[in-house]
Design an enzyme around this catalytic site. Structure first.
Site, mmCIF file in Angstrom:
data_model
loop_
_atom_site.group_PDB
_atom_site.id
_atom_site.type_symbol
_atom_site.label_atom_id
_atom_site.label_comp_id
_atom_site.label_asym_id
_atom_site.label_seq_id
_atom_site.Cartn_x
_atom_site.Cartn_y
_atom_site.Cartn_z
ATOM 1 N N CYS A 180 9.033 20.503 66.689
ATOM 2 C CA CYS A 180 8.188 21.461 67.394
ATOM 3 C C CYS A 180 6.960 20.699 67.862
ATOM 4 O O CYS A 180 7.101 19.635 68.448
ATOM 5 C CB CYS A 180 7.853 22.658 66.504
ATOM 6 S SG CYS A 180 7.222 22.240 64.862
ATOM 7 N N GLY B 20 5.460 19.593 63.769
ATOM 8 C CA GLY B 20 6.619 19.325 62.923
ATOM 9 C C GLY B 20 6.468 19.794 61.498
ATOM 10 O O GLY B 20 7.169 19.298 60.619
ATOM 11 N N TRP B 21 5.594 20.792 61.253
ATOM 12 C CA TRP B 21 5.452 21.259 59.872
ATOM 13 C C TRP B 21 5.513 22.778 59.720
ATOM 14 O O TRP B 21 5.189 23.313 58.671
ATOM 15 C CB TRP B 21 4.182 20.712 59.242
ATOM 16 C CG TRP B 21 2.877 20.974 59.969
ATOM 17 C CD1 TRP B 21 2.557 22.025 60.786
ATOM 18 C CD2 TRP B 21 1.714 20.148 59.923
ATOM 19 N NE1 TRP B 21 1.278 21.900 61.251
ATOM 20 C CE2 TRP B 21 0.711 20.760 60.728
ATOM 21 C CE3 TRP B 21 1.384 18.963 59.272
ATOM 22 C CZ2 TRP B 21 -0.558 20.227 60.904
ATOM 23 C CZ3 TRP B 21 0.119 18.434 59.450
ATOM 24 C CH2 TRP B 21 -0.838 19.054 60.245
ATOM 25 N N ASP B 22 5.959 23.509 60.754
ATOM 26 C CA ASP B 22 6.173 24.952 60.654
ATOM 27 C C ASP B 22 7.592 25.323 61.104
ATOM 28 O O ASP B 22 8.460 25.591 60.288
ATOM 29 C CB ASP B 22 5.137 25.715 61.482
ATOM 30 C CG ASP B 22 3.745 25.650 60.884
ATOM 31 O OD1 ASP B 22 3.597 25.998 59.713
ATOM 32 O OD2 ASP B 22 2.803 25.242 61.599
ATOM 33 N N ARG B 23 7.817 25.321 62.414
ATOM 34 C CA ARG B 23 9.139 25.662 62.935
ATOM 35 C C ARG B 23 10.179 24.611 62.565
ATOM 36 O O ARG B 23 11.340 24.934 62.284
ATOM 37 C CB ARG B 23 9.070 25.801 64.458
ATOM 38 C CG ARG B 23 8.324 27.021 64.932
ATOM 39 C CD ARG B 23 8.000 26.974 66.411
ATOM 40 N NE ARG B 23 6.884 26.075 66.697
ATOM 41 C CZ ARG B 23 6.325 25.947 67.900
ATOM 42 N NH1 ARG B 23 6.799 26.651 68.922
ATOM 43 N NH2 ARG B 23 5.313 25.123 68.082
ATOM 44 N N ARG C 199 -1.663 29.007 56.103
ATOM 45 C CA ARG C 199 -0.781 30.032 56.667
ATOM 46 C C ARG C 199 -0.896 31.349 55.894
ATOM 47 O O ARG C 199 -0.894 32.428 56.484
ATOM 48 C CB ARG C 199 0.671 29.542 56.670
ATOM 49 C CG ARG C 199 0.910 28.241 57.462
ATOM 50 C CD ARG C 199 0.501 28.367 58.909
ATOM 51 N NE ARG C 199 0.807 27.173 59.676
ATOM 52 C CZ ARG C 199 -0.106 26.360 60.198
ATOM 53 N NH1 ARG C 199 -1.392 26.623 60.046
ATOM 54 N NH2 ARG C 199 0.249 25.304 60.895
#
Length: 536
Positions: free
Chosen positions: A329, A332-335, A381
């Protein structure tokens, strides 16, 4: 780098040499406590918190070593990437315990380490292309998107100043030539060199398919392009790769998921927002066998969109060629961990990877490695209500059927055509919607089920009786849940139980009335209270 046994032994040896007693292996509860307390940073692995992280990472190495021989890309103190594991696992091949005693690396260790060091500047936050899953000899990789000129110049300048004049993203001090200096004066030449290293790493890992989850072509902040992507690279440097643009909502969208009482059904992303400019683009040869109308993607709710993207990724990695896959994404650390985790759990449920791991073990591995050690900012988050992490594991209830099974894809390729009749195997392979109603006598056959209480937030079916409702249907006793379904339900139940006792409770509002309201919302949303939520 070292083999699996060597890495584990070295880690154990360092603990023993300190003279302190060996701590117990951390459980999922302790992992979630640490995860919800602070974001992982490789350079902060010292002190009390550091010892917890070291135990978490050691546990991951042990779980990987159950089924694979691997090497380790050293990232001590975050020297390569501050939000990647200190010991990055490079899976080489599946192995038995006996084979681990005679482990021989199949990679050129020094070359791989050099490629990683040189290529990291090409991607946002230095989050380089990293292999994380090995399936049928193919590497499934993750990364951030490509860095734009704003970040690229900013980071190379920062590295140059704070390393005493040596830019480790380019070369060792003695290797800097007049040509290198000239390259830095030109945008085109700078991108050629930096992205050239990125392409070399992709080719070294045999990656052919690149799946971009960004809803933007480029990420813009304060009027500056801070990131780019392969699909809009003006010089077409990535033309030899198969590029897929599969836009998926960012973490901000998952606040709406929480605000809707954790209901993803009917939740549709607003594709008309100004910053959304990346259309869905998938080569036709990758979609023809999926029976999905991709032109309708903007009308899909969050469940259908996630399901269809997962089917696409599974179809790609299950193809006949030997090429690997990259998923990314923006950062590179959520989706990215969402889909990496779903891929890992789906393939595990089919018995195709991590074959010796139990449900609790694979859950620990994917939470610790795919999410925590790769820098997901759970604390941030949660404070914003963007619960993409929770969504990932609660979503397992939507991929339990065999239409998401890699085994089914393989069977489709090998099964001969049949002209008449259904066998028991045929019926087992039918999707539920193809079977018709499970209670109506007007459908091809009816299912009589006996239910029994299961773990928190789930239920199980013990038996199913096939009642003849057509001339060609033979009565038989079938298990109601496939092994795949049972395993994924166990993982989901274990996660919900651990999450509700740690992170879920902590997310409550400070006032008594607010705390009760949020907790009640959470309990109802995940199906931990009341029979009416058993189908959530």
């Amino acid at each position: 780098m070292a083999g699996a046994r060597a890495a584990a032994a070295a880690s154990a040896g360092s603990s023993a040499s300190s003279g302190s007693p060996q701590p117990q292996e951390p459980g999922l509860g302790e992992l979630l406590e640490e995860f919800s307390r602070t974001q992982y940073r490789a350079k902060d692995c010292s002190g009390t918190g550091g010892s917890k992280v070291e135990r978490i990472e050691k546990r991951c190495l042990e779980l990987f070593g159950r089924d694979y021989c691997y090497s380790v890309i050293q990232n001590v103190n975050g020297d390569i990437c501050g939000h990647y594991p200190q010991h990055i696992v490079f899976l080489e091949y599946e192995s038995s315990e006996k084979e681990k005693d005679t482990f021989q690396s199949t990679v050129q260790v020094s070359k791989l380490q050099d490629l990683v060091n040189r290529s990291k500047t090409a991607r946002c936050r230095g989050r380089f292309v990293c292999p994380v899953i090995l399936f049928k000899g193919k590497h499934i990789c993750r990364s951030a998107t490509l860095a734009g000129w704003g970040e690229l110049y900013g980071r190379t300048g920062y590295n140059y100043i704070f390393s005493g004049g040596a830019d480790d993203a380019w070369a060792d001090a003695e290797d800097v030539t007049e040509e290198d200096c000239a390259l830095r004066s030109s945008d085109t030449h700078l991108f050629d060199k930096v992205r050239g290293y990125d392409i070399k790493l992709l080719r070294y890992l045999s990656v052919k398919y690149i799946c971009d989850l960004m809803v933007e072509n480029k990420k813009v902040k304060f009027g500056m392009n801070v990131t780019s992507s392969e699909k809009v690279d003006k010089a077409q440097r990535y033309a030899d790769f198969t590029l897929l643009s599969i836009p998926y909502p960012g973490c901000e969208f998952f606040k709406e998921y929480k605000d809707r009482d954790y209901m993803a059904e009917g939740l549709i992303f607003n594709w008309k927002q100004d910053y959304v400019d990346a259309p869905l683009s998938i080569p036709d040869f990758l979609t023809c066998s999926l029976n999905i109308d991709w032109s309708q993607y903007q009308s899909w709710d969050l469940v259908q969109q996630t399901q269809n993207y997962l089917k696409l990724l599974l179809s790609i990695i299950n193809s006949d060629d030997d090429s690997g896959l990259l998923v990314h994404c923006i950062s590179g650390w959520d989706r990215t961990p969402l889909f990496i985790s779903l891929l890992r759990l789906s393939l595990w449920a089919d018995g195709l990877i991590h074959a010796s791991l139990k449900p609790a073990e694979i859950l620990y591995l994917t939470v610790a490695y795919d999410w925590f050690l790769f820098g997901h900012m759970l604390v941030d988050r949660l404070s914003k209500g963007e619960e993409i992490f929770f969504f990932c594991f609660n979503f397992l209830k939507h991929i339990i059927s065999e239409e998401f099974s890699a085994l089914k894809i393989q069977r489709r390729k090998s099964l001969p055509a049949r002209d008449a009749g259904f066998t028991v195997e045929d019926i087992c392979m039918l999707r539920r919607k193809d079977r018709g109603s499970t209670t109506s006598l007007g459908s091809d056959f009816s299912l009589v089920m006996e239910s029994s209480p299961g773990a928190a937030g789930s239920f199980t079916y013990e038996t199913v009786e096939l009642v003849p409702a057509g001339a060609q249907t033979q009565a038989a006793w079938l298990t109601a849940l496939s092994e795949r379904e049972t395993r994924l339900q166990e993982v989901r139940s274990a996660f919900l139980a651990a999450y509700s006792s740690t992170v879920g409770l902590r997310a409550a509002a400070p006032s008594p009335s607010g705390a009760i309201g949020l907790l009640e919302q959470f309990v109802r949303g995940v199906g931990l209270r009341g029979t009416s939520s058993s189908t959530l």
